[in-house]
Write an enzyme that holds these catalytic residues in place. Sequence first.
Site, mmCIF file in Angstrom:
data_model
loop_
_atom_site.group_PDB
_atom_site.id
_atom_site.type_symbol
_atom_site.label_atom_id
_atom_site.label_comp_id
_atom_site.label_asym_id
_atom_site.label_seq_id
_atom_site.Cartn_x
_atom_site.Cartn_y
_atom_site.Cartn_z
ATOM 1 N N ASP B 125 4.770 -2.252 -2.154
ATOM 2 C CA ASP B 125 3.369 -2.176 -1.990
ATOM 3 C C ASP B 125 2.782 -0.759 -2.379
ATOM 4 O OD1 ASP B 125 0.677 -3.387 -2.017
ATOM 5 O OD2 ASP B 125 0.658 -3.180 -0.169
ATOM 6 N N TYR B 127 -0.021 2.144 -3.076
ATOM 7 C CA TYR B 127 -1.541 2.747 -2.594
ATOM 8 C C TYR B 127 -2.151 3.545 -3.651
ATOM 9 C CZ TYR B 127 -3.867 5.175 1.295
ATOM 10 O OH TYR B 127 -4.876 5.701 2.192
ATOM 11 N N HIS B 132 -10.057 3.704 -2.988
ATOM 12 C CA HIS B 132 -9.573 3.007 -1.685
ATOM 13 C C HIS B 132 -8.743 4.157 -0.794
ATOM 14 C CE1 HIS B 132 -7.411 0.274 1.243
ATOM 15 N NE2 HIS B 132 -6.241 0.872 0.718
ATOM 16 N N ARG B 141 -8.797 10.611 8.535
ATOM 17 C CA ARG B 141 -8.491 11.995 8.559
ATOM 18 C C ARG B 141 -9.565 12.916 8.331
ATOM 19 N NH1 ARG B 141 -4.058 9.187 6.483
ATOM 20 N NH2 ARG B 141 -4.810 9.641 4.298
ATOM 21 N N GLU B 198 -6.431 -7.189 1.525
ATOM 22 C CA GLU B 198 -6.363 -5.924 0.556
ATOM 23 C C GLU B 198 -6.354 -6.828 -0.632
ATOM 24 O OE1 GLU B 198 -3.478 -3.053 1.212
ATOM 25 O OE2 GLU B 198 -4.823 -2.272 2.745
ATOM 26 N N GLU B 200 -5.579 -6.854 -4.440
ATOM 27 C CA GLU B 200 -4.549 -6.213 -5.254
ATOM 28 C C GLU B 200 -4.153 -7.016 -6.681
ATOM 29 O OE1 GLU B 200 -1.058 -4.354 -3.543
ATOM 30 O OE2 GLU B 200 -2.349 -4.067 -1.620
ATOM 31 N N ASP B 230 -2.758 -8.397 -0.073
ATOM 32 C CA ASP B 230 -2.022 -7.994 1.147
ATOM 33 C C ASP B 230 -2.596 -8.083 2.280
ATOM 34 O OD1 ASP B 230 0.266 -6.492 2.459
ATOM 35 O OD2 ASP B 230 -1.117 -4.486 1.949
ATOM 36 N N ARG B 234 -4.982 -4.188 10.994
ATOM 37 C CA ARG B 234 -5.226 -2.797 11.018
ATOM 38 C C ARG B 234 -4.970 -2.248 12.155
ATOM 39 N NH1 ARG B 234 -5.529 -1.764 5.885
ATOM 40 N NH2 ARG B 234 -6.939 -3.132 4.584
ATOM 41 N N GLN B 237 -1.120 -1.836 12.397
ATOM 42 C CA GLN B 237 -0.765 -1.035 11.685
ATOM 43 C C GLN B 237 -1.235 0.449 12.166
ATOM 44 O OE1 GLN B 237 -2.837 -1.219 7.725
ATOM 45 N NE2 GLN B 237 -1.998 0.610 6.981
ATOM 46 N N TYR B 241 2.162 3.018 12.255
ATOM 47 C CA TYR B 241 2.571 3.496 11.000
ATOM 48 C C TYR B 241 3.121 4.945 11.062
ATOM 49 C CZ TYR B 241 -1.602 6.423 9.733
ATOM 50 O OH TYR B 241 -2.297 7.588 9.543
ATOM 51 N N LYS B 250 1.826 -5.402 8.291
ATOM 52 C CA LYS B 250 1.772 -5.760 6.853
ATOM 53 C C LYS B 250 2.746 -7.037 6.642
ATOM 54 C CE LYS B 250 -0.700 -2.639 4.772
ATOM 55 N NZ LYS B 250 -1.834 -2.707 3.906
ATOM 56 N N THR B 254 1.833 -12.096 2.611
ATOM 57 C CA THR B 254 1.183 -11.393 1.495
ATOM 58 C C THR B 254 0.862 -12.856 0.370
ATOM 59 O OG1 THR B 254 2.094 -9.307 1.530
ATOM 60 C CG2 THR B 254 1.550 -9.940 -0.500
ATOM 61 N N THR B 346 -4.666 -1.263 -2.962
ATOM 62 C CA THR B 346 -5.949 -1.973 -3.034
ATOM 63 C C THR B 346 -6.918 -1.420 -4.178
ATOM 64 O OG1 THR B 346 -5.952 -2.206 -0.655
ATOM 65 C CG2 THR B 346 -8.056 -2.357 -1.702
ATOM 66 N N GLU B 360 -12.954 -1.214 4.321
ATOM 67 C CA GLU B 360 -13.928 -0.255 3.562
ATOM 68 C C GLU B 360 -15.108 -0.738 3.606
ATOM 69 O OE1 GLU B 360 -10.626 -0.563 0.548
ATOM 70 O OE2 GLU B 360 -11.841 1.242 -0.296
#
Lengths: 418, 418
Positions: B125, B127, B132, B141, B198, B200, B230, B234, B237, B241, B250, B254, B346, B360
């Site tokens: 998968d 990113y 996204h 962050r 997600e 995708e 996916d 959250r 994760q 992560y 995850k 899927t 995503t 989001e």
Amino acid sequence: MSLMTSWVTSANSDQTPFPLNNLPYGVFSRGDEWPHCGVAIGDMILDVTALEQAGMLYLPEDEVFETAAWNEFMDLGADTWAAFRKALTDMLAMGSDKQKAVEGYLVAQADVQMQMPFDVVEYTDFYAGKHHATNVGTMFRGAENALPPNWLHIPIGYNGRASSVVVSGTDIHRPWGQLKGPNDDLPRFGPSARFDIELEMGAIVGTASDGPITVAQADANIFGYVLLNDWSARDIQAWEYQPLGPFQGKATATTISPWIVTKAALEPFRCDTPAREFELLPHLRDVGPMLYDIDLSVEITPEGGTTSTIARTNYSEMYYSAAQQLAHHTTSGCPMRTGDLLGSGTISGPDKSQYGSLLEMSWGGKEPLTLETGETRSFIEDGDTLALQGAAKGDGYIIGFGGCVGTLLPALETPFKT
Amino acid sequence: MSLMTSWVTSANSDQTPFPLNNLPYGVFSRGDEWPHCGVAIGDMILDVTALEQAGMLYLPEDEVFETAAWNEFMDLGADTWAAFRKALTDMLAMGSDKQKAVEGYLVAQADVQMQMPFDVVEYTDFYAGKHHATNVGTMFRGAENALPPNWLHIPIGYNGRASSVVVSGTDIHRPWGQLKGPNDDLPRFGPSARFDIELEMGAIVGTASDGPITVAQADANIFGYVLLNDWSARDIQAWEYQPLGPFQGKATATTISPWIVTKAALEPFRCDTPAREFELLPHLRDVGPMLYDIDLSVEITPEGGTTSTIARTNYSEMYYSAAQQLAHHTTSGCPMRTGDLLGSGTISGPDKSQYGSLLEMSWGGKEPLTLETGETRSFIEDGDTLALQGAAKGDGYIIGFGGCVGTLLPALETPFKT
């Protein structure tokens, strides 16, 4: 338990890795013949594919060993694993009345090439050695932040690439990758200059599961263990790994030893995980001794040169057992399948002579190690052969794995085939 | 290109997802029968397993469609893909002299259950959607550090779990996992409270490779595309992560759409990747238009309720194409195999109405979205059905994928089977 004797005389030694106590499972080939499944005994292999074809095995299904992989056998379940091991022990024991019928099915190990012992369905690699995680964390994030906050609560891991798992003896090309040094403005594409090993054990899932399983069930579902070298390109990894984890830095190859040592053979060597700083949550707690007392070492042999043993450690240095890793792996409902391979994470002891990667031995390249020949190494050089060795040491016998060996070839001159 | 007409009259419409221009590949079953491979045409399916058994296909190998998966067909290579598509087009075109011979092999889509169209060998998968990654990075962050430093130079990704990939229509249980809120002293084990989707696309590797391949070769090796959801926990994760990437967050499931839409069917819809802030290194540069203009949407239907479309976006919003992702995936020498599945990452557009995840849309739960019924959602609630839809829109015809649908069931009361 002490040495069990066999009419295969080379198995009756406190030096052979494959006494009757062991009976590990592999796949071997001779020349262009279709590979067969076999069981190591002393310096010989009992050809179980040929035994099955001759109608001399009594398994619940036919053609279990036709596919040149142990997956179908594993899929038959733990009762069959036990019954088959007992049947093999009866066949090969000193004084067995099956000796005459079976001895024609022995093949010398010296005459064969070992192949992958099973089809790796998926591969997961953990990071469950505390000394290793502390060392690497100290180098990358400083001593105060060495262990990530989650580390003492879950055996963290990432999914690796099953397609890149190869059997001992397979040569590895130094990989290309995207690299960016700390002082570079932009990345470039070039051969890795910091190629490394990771000394690990691999646990093989024998029984599939669908949904969360307990630690006890996870232990029951594990079929056996191999040595595992998780080749790692540290410079590729450093640039790519945040925030999604290791990817191409770990995808060149992972080498496993050729013989699956069964959980049954390792039973006398069970030992406890270490004392814990935080009690684990109930679903991850130990339900008995689930690590194993297995001596491990790393050898390096420069091209045409002398072998140096550069690390000695033990599987019991792990913080989490494979059963705990497997249980954690299922918490989300993730289905696990026969042939899943779980890497333990690098097994380092507390002392510098016990580190399971060159990254740690040379402290990120700052303190190159000196080999027997006086040569120094920060990371692997072209032509170096790296070998992992492992043995559980009993009373007058050892349970060996066969080596986990690979030679690093130079990077391809132009990486892309045209 | 305009609508191609077929003697299967339901295919001659600007509304059907499966006109003669499409011919997507799936696997279907009726009751307890062994599943068959089939090709969608209008509201019917052409049963290619039955056609093969009747000797009416001319493929280079026998029993290609006996395994109820398209992997063996993919493995036959791009020349066979093209020849077979041409043969199907000839069979099904208006005026075909094969109509009489073939019409007995049509099955109504309404009478079958769709199964996984191929065996997912491994799953990766990515990113690679910039909107996204910017959104998620800003939430986690801050705006200044939203995109990781590597993001504009490589399509970063992580290996997922092939065993957890399921076909549209499969219900999903809300997963349990280890959770630790920002104000908690210690983690706990409980059901995820922030379960998400997600949006995708999935690219399917049809031709295997061993060693690094160019972007052009990667594009040639891709067989087709599916929609891909996916599912993401959250809160699991967030705790797990760092530093190894997503794992159990995850691994619950899927979901993919049931029909593989071939690269050939999407050919008229190719479009360019967006302008780049940094020129990519040569091995990752575009060699032609490699994204596709495919309209995508997300629908949510609370249990027994009304459907709300909560996002509309387009596959062309991606920063990296699947070919670039596949090429990057091989740089280290990683072998890729027939049946590898690559998730795009995503697909969010720049506007809030174009976001491909609830994370989001609700901005981390701070701004719940309002559904048609007035209900609000920050994350998925038990009983909600989530559906992804996709269609490439041509001149009087569309290339559809079939939906990618799943309903979230409550968490198991006790996660561990006893």
